[in-house]
Design an enzyme around this catalytic site. Structure first.
Site, mmCIF file in Angstrom:
data_model
loop_
_atom_site.group_PDB
_atom_site.id
_atom_site.type_symbol
_atom_site.label_atom_id
_atom_site.label_comp_id
_atom_site.label_asym_id
_atom_site.label_seq_id
_atom_site.Cartn_x
_atom_site.Cartn_y
_atom_site.Cartn_z
ATOM 1 N N HIS A 90 9.208 -3.405 3.321
ATOM 2 C CA HIS A 90 8.787 -3.572 1.922
ATOM 3 C C HIS A 90 9.997 -3.822 1.021
ATOM 4 O O HIS A 90 9.967 -4.674 0.138
ATOM 5 C CB HIS A 90 8.090 -2.305 1.416
ATOM 6 C CG HIS A 90 6.859 -1.920 2.155
ATOM 7 N ND1 HIS A 90 6.764 -0.781 2.927
ATOM 8 C CD2 HIS A 90 5.635 -2.514 2.222
ATOM 9 C CE1 HIS A 90 5.555 -0.686 3.432
ATOM 10 N NE2 HIS A 90 4.848 -1.724 3.032
ATOM 11 N N LEU A 103 6.647 3.217 1.566
ATOM 12 C CA LEU A 103 7.610 2.118 1.669
ATOM 13 C C LEU A 103 8.656 2.349 2.754
ATOM 14 O O LEU A 103 9.132 3.458 2.952
ATOM 15 C CB LEU A 103 8.325 1.918 0.323
ATOM 16 C CG LEU A 103 7.441 1.573 -0.871
ATOM 17 C CD1 LEU A 103 8.318 1.233 -2.075
ATOM 18 C CD2 LEU A 103 6.484 0.426 -0.585
ATOM 19 N N GLN A 121 -2.811 -12.412 7.383
ATOM 20 C CA GLN A 121 -2.991 -12.100 5.962
ATOM 21 C C GLN A 121 -2.233 -13.104 5.087
ATOM 22 O O GLN A 121 -2.781 -13.660 4.131
ATOM 23 C CB GLN A 121 -2.481 -10.686 5.701
ATOM 24 C CG GLN A 121 -2.242 -10.338 4.249
ATOM 25 C CD GLN A 121 -1.880 -8.886 4.074
ATOM 26 O OE1 GLN A 121 -2.743 -8.033 4.140
ATOM 27 N NE2 GLN A 121 -0.621 -8.589 3.838
ATOM 28 N N ARG A 135 2.442 2.744 9.457
ATOM 29 C CA ARG A 135 1.676 3.498 10.464
ATOM 30 C C ARG A 135 2.548 4.062 11.580
ATOM 31 O O ARG A 135 2.079 4.885 12.369
ATOM 32 C CB ARG A 135 0.591 2.616 11.073
ATOM 33 C CG ARG A 135 -0.523 2.275 10.096
ATOM 34 C CD ARG A 135 -1.671 1.565 10.799
ATOM 35 N NE ARG A 135 -2.816 1.393 9.918
ATOM 36 C CZ ARG A 135 -2.977 0.357 9.087
ATOM 37 N NH1 ARG A 135 -2.070 -0.590 9.031
ATOM 38 N NH2 ARG A 135 -4.046 0.271 8.321
ATOM 39 N N GLY A 188 4.837 -10.388 4.005
ATOM 40 C CA GLY A 188 5.615 -10.325 5.234
ATOM 41 C C GLY A 188 4.977 -11.108 6.378
ATOM 42 O O GLY A 188 3.742 -11.119 6.516
ATOM 43 N N GLN A 189 5.816 -11.731 7.183
ATOM 44 C CA GLN A 189 5.348 -12.367 8.437
ATOM 45 C C GLN A 189 4.676 -11.339 9.345
ATOM 46 O O GLN A 189 3.838 -11.670 10.175
ATOM 47 C CB GLN A 189 6.515 -13.024 9.178
ATOM 48 C CG GLN A 189 6.074 -13.728 10.469
ATOM 49 C CD GLN A 189 7.220 -14.152 11.361
ATOM 50 O OE1 GLN A 189 8.267 -14.568 10.880
ATOM 51 N NE2 GLN A 189 7.032 -14.061 12.672
ATOM 52 N N GLN A 242 -10.385 -2.601 2.311
ATOM 53 C CA GLN A 242 -9.892 -3.399 3.440
ATOM 54 C C GLN A 242 -9.819 -2.584 4.727
ATOM 55 O O GLN A 242 -9.438 -3.101 5.766
ATOM 56 C CB GLN A 242 -8.547 -4.053 3.120
ATOM 57 C CG GLN A 242 -7.347 -3.117 3.136
ATOM 58 C CD GLN A 242 -6.076 -3.812 2.696
ATOM 59 O OE1 GLN A 242 -5.976 -4.280 1.564
ATOM 60 N NE2 GLN A 242 -5.098 -3.911 3.576
ATOM 61 N N MET A 290 0.841 -1.200 0.000
ATOM 62 C CA MET A 290 0.000 0.000 0.000
ATOM 63 C C MET A 290 0.880 1.255 0.000
ATOM 64 O O MET A 290 0.420 2.345 0.329
ATOM 65 C CB MET A 290 -0.939 -0.015 1.206
ATOM 66 C CG MET A 290 -1.908 -1.206 1.146
ATOM 67 S SD MET A 290 -3.392 -0.967 2.090
ATOM 68 C CE MET A 290 -2.722 -0.908 3.735
HETATM 69 P P1 AMP Z 1 1.482 -2.983 3.473
HETATM 70 O O1 AMP Z 1 2.010 -1.920 2.566
HETATM 71 O O2 AMP Z 1 1.471 -2.597 4.906
HETATM 72 O O3 AMP Z 1 0.175 -3.557 2.983
HETATM 73 O O4 AMP Z 1 2.523 -4.176 3.394
HETATM 74 C C1 AMP Z 1 2.896 -4.746 2.165
HETATM 75 C C2 AMP Z 1 3.673 -6.012 2.436
HETATM 76 O O5 AMP Z 1 4.825 -5.690 3.208
HETATM 77 C C3 AMP Z 1 2.875 -7.034 3.258
HETATM 78 O O6 AMP Z 1 3.142 -8.340 2.763
HETATM 79 C C4 AMP Z 1 3.420 -6.840 4.646
HETATM 80 O O7 AMP Z 1 3.312 -7.994 5.458
HETATM 81 C C5 AMP Z 1 4.875 -6.519 4.348
HETATM 82 N N1 AMP Z 1 5.492 -5.820 5.482
HETATM 83 C C6 AMP Z 1 4.993 -4.750 6.144
HETATM 84 N N2 AMP Z 1 5.815 -4.426 7.180
HETATM 85 C C7 AMP Z 1 6.834 -5.316 7.155
HETATM 86 C C8 AMP Z 1 8.000 -5.519 7.972
HETATM 87 N N3 AMP Z 1 8.261 -4.743 9.004
HETATM 88 N N4 AMP Z 1 8.814 -6.541 7.656
HETATM 89 C C9 AMP Z 1 8.543 -7.354 6.593
HETATM 90 N N5 AMP Z 1 7.478 -7.213 5.786
HETATM 91 C C10 AMP Z 1 6.622 -6.211 6.067
#
Ligand code: AMP
Length: 289
Positions: free
Chosen positions: A37, A33, A152, A186, A146-147, A61, A30
């Site tokens: 990411h 970055l 999700q 966030r 990401g874990q 979502q 989203m």
């Molecule tokens: P988002 O932009 O928050 O929807 O995240 C996009 C992808 O990045 C998702 O697969 C998240 O799980 C992953 N992600 C977000 N934060 C982290 C982090 N701190 N470490 C690893 N992956 C992440």
């Protein structure tokens, strides 16, 4: 790096790459970055010949419209970072492109009954719908999640199996700040004081690890210790949940066995942070956070 906004342009570029027998990897995001990411992009690039990232703040979502409205957006900065990380193509659609006259949704069942699925009604319907659409547009061979958002990742892995979507889903490690806070778009909303207190989430995971490695297997005891730790050290505005679930069913367990997840969601002001730790009891207890 190619940047495309329309589905047609995305398809034209992807089919040109396909003709060269490329392995296409995909990282949905989203935007806003951070290193979490970027680690996904680097991993994706190392395991494929063409890496696609999407940036789309997916309105459907968000169960809280103010969370959607204030979600950080800085596309120029994102594009610069993505290019440095080795991304080959960014798909950057808008709401009209993704949801014009849209009436079809993908709704998970069972795996969304606890954790964020219970706390954020409709959230995973939005996630599964947008990721299905993105998978159909990009048609990747491998997709990286990401874990950090473990529920999700597990729901999407099962969705791909259940809906016969030919994509391999890889769950990549959580990237953290030096003090242990999991990186998140966030985090920019935290005040300096909330930022300091937010480290208590990581502290609670470490405390739980200590208990597990000393032989504790009672979920309620570990959850209670984690809750007391966050309440004392973090003084949060609200604890949404702290729960140990089976890693395959995402339903709560009384006793830790096999593979489980300790997951937590905590509010500092209006900012909701999540974190988790995978607990693997299959050999000697291993905790991955
Ligand atoms: P988002 O932009 O928050 O929807 O995240 C996009 C992808 O990045 C998702 O697969 C998240 O799980 C992953 N992600 C977000 N934060 C982290 C982090 N701190 N470490 C690893 N992956 C992440």
């Amino acid at each position: 790096m190619i940047v495309v906004q329309s589905i047609e342009e995305a398809r034209i570029n992807i089919s040109a790459v396909r003709k060269k027998d490329a392995v296409i990897s995909f990282v949905p995001t989203m935007g806003a970055l951070h290193n979490g990411h970027l680690s996904l992009i680097r991993k994706a690039k190392s395991e494929s010949s063409f890496c696609v990232m999407s940036i789309f703040v997916n309105r459907i979502q968000f169960n809280d419209t103010s969370d959607f409205d204030k979600y950080p957006r800085d596309y120029d900065h994102d594009l610069a970072l993505a290019e440095i990380a080795g991304c080959d193509m960014v798909f950057l659609p808008d709401d009209t492109i993704m949801y014009h006259d849209h009436h079809t949704f993908v709704i998970p069942e069972f795996l969304d009954e606890h954790l964020c699925g219970a706390a954020r009604p409709g959230h995973f319907r939005g996630v599964c719908t947008v990721v299905t659409k993105l998978f159909n547009i990009i048609q990747p061979d491998i997709a990286f999640f990401g874990q950090k958002d473990i529920q999700q990742a597990i729901i999407l892995k099962k969705m791909a199996i259940d809906l016969n979507i030919p994509v391999e889903i890889v769950i990549a490690p959580i990237v953290r700040e030096n003090d242990g806070l999991a990186m998140s778009s966030r985090n920019v909303h935290l005040s300096p004081d909330q930022r300091k207190r937010s480290v208590s989430l990581f502290g609670a995971l470490r405390r739980a690890e200590e208990l597990i490695k000393s032989g504790e297997q009672s979920s309620s005891l570990i959850e209670r210790e984690a809750r007391e730790f966050i309440t004392r050290e973090g003084i949060p505005d609200r604890i949404d949940y702290i729960s140990i679930v089976d890693m395959h069913t995402l339903h709560p367990v009384d006793t830790i066995r096999g593979k489980c997840v300790l997951a937590l969601a905590v509010f500092f002001g209006a900012t909701r942070l999540i974190d988790n730790m995978i607990i693997d009891m299959e050999t000697s207890p291993q905790c991955v956070y």
